[in-house]
Design a protein around this motif. Sequence first.
Motif, PDB file in Angstrom:
ATOM      1  N   ALA A  42       2.249   3.215 -15.036  1.00  0.00           N
ATOM      2  CA  ALA A  42       1.646   3.674 -16.291  1.00  0.00           C
ATOM      3  C   ALA A  42       2.712   4.302 -17.193  1.00  0.00           C
ATOM      4  O   ALA A  42       3.756   4.733 -16.713  1.00  0.00           O
ATOM      5  CB  ALA A  42       0.552   4.694 -15.985  1.00  0.00           C
ATOM      6  N   PRO A  43       2.439   4.366 -18.495  1.00  0.00           N
ATOM      7  CA  PRO A  43       3.385   5.017 -19.406  1.00  0.00           C
ATOM      8  C   PRO A  43       3.644   6.460 -18.979  1.00  0.00           C
ATOM      9  O   PRO A  43       2.708   7.189 -18.658  1.00  0.00           O
ATOM     10  CB  PRO A  43       2.668   4.980 -20.760  1.00  0.00           C
ATOM     11  N   GLY A  44       4.901   6.862 -18.957  1.00  0.00           N
ATOM     12  CA  GLY A  44       5.258   8.227 -18.594  1.00  0.00           C
ATOM     13  C   GLY A  44       5.191   8.531 -17.112  1.00  0.00           C
ATOM     14  O   GLY A  44       5.389   9.674 -16.704  1.00  0.00           O
ATOM     15  N   GLU A  45       4.932   7.511 -16.326  1.00  0.00           N
ATOM     16  CA  GLU A  45       4.795   7.734 -14.882  1.00  0.00           C
ATOM     17  C   GLU A  45       6.143   7.595 -14.161  1.00  0.00           C
ATOM     18  O   GLU A  45       6.973   6.783 -14.549  1.00  0.00           O
ATOM     19  CB  GLU A  45       3.820   6.707 -14.287  1.00  0.00           C
ATOM     20  N   ILE A  46       6.340   8.397 -13.130  1.00  0.00           N
ATOM     21  CA  ILE A  46       7.473   8.197 -12.235  1.00  0.00           C
ATOM     22  C   ILE A  46       6.952   7.564 -10.955  1.00  0.00           C
ATOM     23  O   ILE A  46       6.182   8.175 -10.203  1.00  0.00           O
ATOM     24  CB  ILE A  46       8.209   9.512 -11.914  1.00  0.00           C
ATOM     25  N   MET A  47       7.321   6.306 -10.733  1.00  0.00           N
ATOM     26  CA  MET A  47       6.909   5.566  -9.546  1.00  0.00           C
ATOM     27  C   MET A  47       8.095   5.459  -8.600  1.00  0.00           C
ATOM     28  O   MET A  47       9.168   4.997  -8.991  1.00  0.00           O
ATOM     29  CB  MET A  47       6.437   4.159  -9.944  1.00  0.00           C
ATOM     30  N   VAL A  48       7.912   5.926  -7.389  1.00  0.00           N
ATOM     31  CA  VAL A  48       8.982   5.829  -6.397  1.00  0.00           C
ATOM     32  C   VAL A  48       8.656   4.704  -5.422  1.00  0.00           C
ATOM     33  O   VAL A  48       7.522   4.591  -4.949  1.00  0.00           O
ATOM     34  CB  VAL A  48       9.149   7.162  -5.634  1.00  0.00           C
ATOM     35  N   ILE A  49       9.640   3.853  -5.161  1.00  0.00           N
ATOM     36  CA  ILE A  49       9.473   2.794  -4.179  1.00  0.00           C
ATOM     37  C   ILE A  49      10.251   3.190  -2.925  1.00  0.00           C
ATOM     38  O   ILE A  49      11.467   3.417  -2.982  1.00  0.00           O
ATOM     39  CB  ILE A  49       9.981   1.447  -4.735  1.00  0.00           C
ATOM     40  N   MET A  50       9.502   3.334  -1.828  1.00  0.00           N
ATOM     41  CA  MET A  50      10.110   3.776  -0.575  1.00  0.00           C
ATOM     42  C   MET A  50       9.945   2.729   0.506  1.00  0.00           C
ATOM     43  O   MET A  50       9.125   1.822   0.386  1.00  0.00           O
ATOM     44  CB  MET A  50       9.438   5.054  -0.087  1.00  0.00           C
ATOM     45  N   ILE A 225       3.816   6.925  -5.101  1.00  0.00           N
ATOM     46  CA  ILE A 225       4.810   6.322  -4.221  1.00  0.00           C
ATOM     47  C   ILE A 225       4.272   4.988  -3.721  1.00  0.00           C
ATOM     48  O   ILE A 225       3.123   4.906  -3.279  1.00  0.00           O
ATOM     49  CB  ILE A 225       5.125   7.243  -3.015  1.00  0.00           C
ATOM     50  N   THR A 226       5.096   3.955  -3.831  1.00  0.00           N
ATOM     51  CA  THR A 226       4.773   2.667  -3.230  1.00  0.00           C
ATOM     52  C   THR A 226       5.578   2.549  -1.947  1.00  0.00           C
ATOM     53  O   THR A 226       6.799   2.672  -1.969  1.00  0.00           O
ATOM     54  CB  THR A 226       5.154   1.514  -4.179  1.00  0.00           C
ATOM     55  N   VAL A 227       4.883   2.367  -0.829  1.00  0.00           N
ATOM     56  CA  VAL A 227       5.600   2.232   0.443  1.00  0.00           C
ATOM     57  C   VAL A 227       5.675   0.765   0.828  1.00  0.00           C
ATOM     58  O   VAL A 227       4.653   0.088   0.954  1.00  0.00           O
ATOM     59  CB  VAL A 227       4.910   3.028   1.569  1.00  0.00           C
ATOM     60  N   LEU A 228       6.899   0.280   0.976  1.00  0.00           N
ATOM     61  CA  LEU A 228       7.131  -1.094   1.419  1.00  0.00           C
ATOM     62  C   LEU A 228       7.389  -1.109   2.917  1.00  0.00           C
ATOM     63  O   LEU A 228       8.034  -0.218   3.459  1.00  0.00           O
ATOM     64  CB  LEU A 228       8.358  -1.686   0.725  1.00  0.00           C
ATOM     65  N   ASP A 229       6.871  -2.144   3.559  1.00  0.00           N
ATOM     66  CA  ASP A 229       7.120  -2.305   4.981  1.00  0.00           C
ATOM     67  C   ASP A 229       7.210  -3.801   5.275  1.00  0.00           C
ATOM     68  O   ASP A 229       6.247  -4.527   5.001  1.00  0.00           O
ATOM     69  CB  ASP A 229       5.973  -1.658   5.769  1.00  0.00           C
TER      70      ASP A 229
END
Lengths: 294, 110
Positions: A42-50, A225-229
């Motif tokens: 989203a606008p202004g969002e901080i998305m972390v990919i872990m 947070i998006t968690v990849l596995d």
Amino acid sequence: MAAVAQETPTQTRTDDAVVRIQGLQAHYGARQVLHDIELTVAPGEIMVIMGGSGSGKSTLLRHLVGLMRPTAGSVELLGVDITRAPALEMQRLRRRIGVAFQGGALFSSMNVLDNIMLPLREHTQLDRQTMEIMARLKLEVVNLAGAEDLMPAELSGGMVKRAAVARAIVMDPALLFFDEPSAGLDPAVSSALDDLILKLREAMNMSIVVVTHELESAFKIADRITVLDQGRILTVDDVAGIRRSDNARIQNLLNRRAENAEVDAETYLRRLTGEAAPAGDPQAAGTKQDAGAV
Amino acid sequence: MSEAVREVNGNLVVSLTGEIDLDRAPEARRLLLDCVKRSKDVLVDLSAVTYIDSSGIASLVEALQWAKQRGTDLCLVAVSPQALRVFELARLDKVFAIHPDLDAALAGEN
Ligand SMILES: Nc1ncnc2c1ncn2[C@@H]1O[C@H](COP(=O)(O)OP(=O)(O)O)[C@@H](O)[C@H]1O
Ligand SMILES: [Mg+2]
């Protein structure tokens, strides 16, 4: 506006998303490394990919910045599908996107100021004086004022990162991508980088996508947070949701983080020899402003 | 933008409008530097600016520098909260005199 993500952090907003990945599949040769990726920011969002080592974080980021094309699916940035957009539209889009990659990727033959001005030279016809002032303003923002005439080889690890951030934000991008901002940095320096990321969102309302395996950093900066596995999205959630998750694989990631942590050779050697962190980084010792709050 | 400059009590008031971005900053820069060249104090009215990016801010910085070299003043009027956050990020609030509105700016001048 920066509060957008706070309203409903776990709810996916698709109407005005600055990043929208749909049905993405990625391969290296015959081997599939990303499966069915769906992601919105989203606008202004901080998305972390872990995710652990080899889970596909860097591959996903390469698709997000257009360095790789998906074998299927679409990647939309600021409303533009970069897998299909014509060259002119891509050119316009690139002015609104910043990328700070692992290692900084500064040109060793140019001083810091010229490195930071590079995107302006490439994408604008601004007056030289305007470009210089813009670059110097960004040096102030990343707390590197006075470093403009230094060559990249004269910078400490933390300074290289911050110069790379200054270059990535020199055109005030609406969307900023970070690859492993704190890799190989000692805790004080990486914490200062986290503060800088938060400040950029706050002051400029940037949307920021950060790839990291540093849990502490992720928890500090992330809205979600998006968690990849193993190349799949395990979950997308806010910090509280990740913390209280009873998913075994997420718990595994949280608990085993010390074992899983990728570590660069220099940091590891420092640890083995018991050398104090800043002293192991010759350029950071004493004279140059490195660990200071950004 | 030429109608955007008027004289008030011996000062030049420059009104910038709309979005000052990479495309429009060169135009704003020329206007600002032309005003400074007239060797009067300059008030830059930003009340009608909906967005200003670093290229616009850089143009303001350059104009301020030119003014100082000529011994005149350049101050900013009605800086939006969005712009003010960016000014503070680069500590520019320490460099520019910033007034809430034109009356306050003119009072400050005299
Ligand atoms: N250039 C490449 N060629 C072939 N396989 C690759 C390449 N880069 C990464 N891979 C493989 O793709 C998977 C995901 O890697 P990567 O995206 O680098 O993960 P991460 O960044 O999370 O460590 C891993 O199995 C890795 O071995
Ligand atoms: Mg990686």
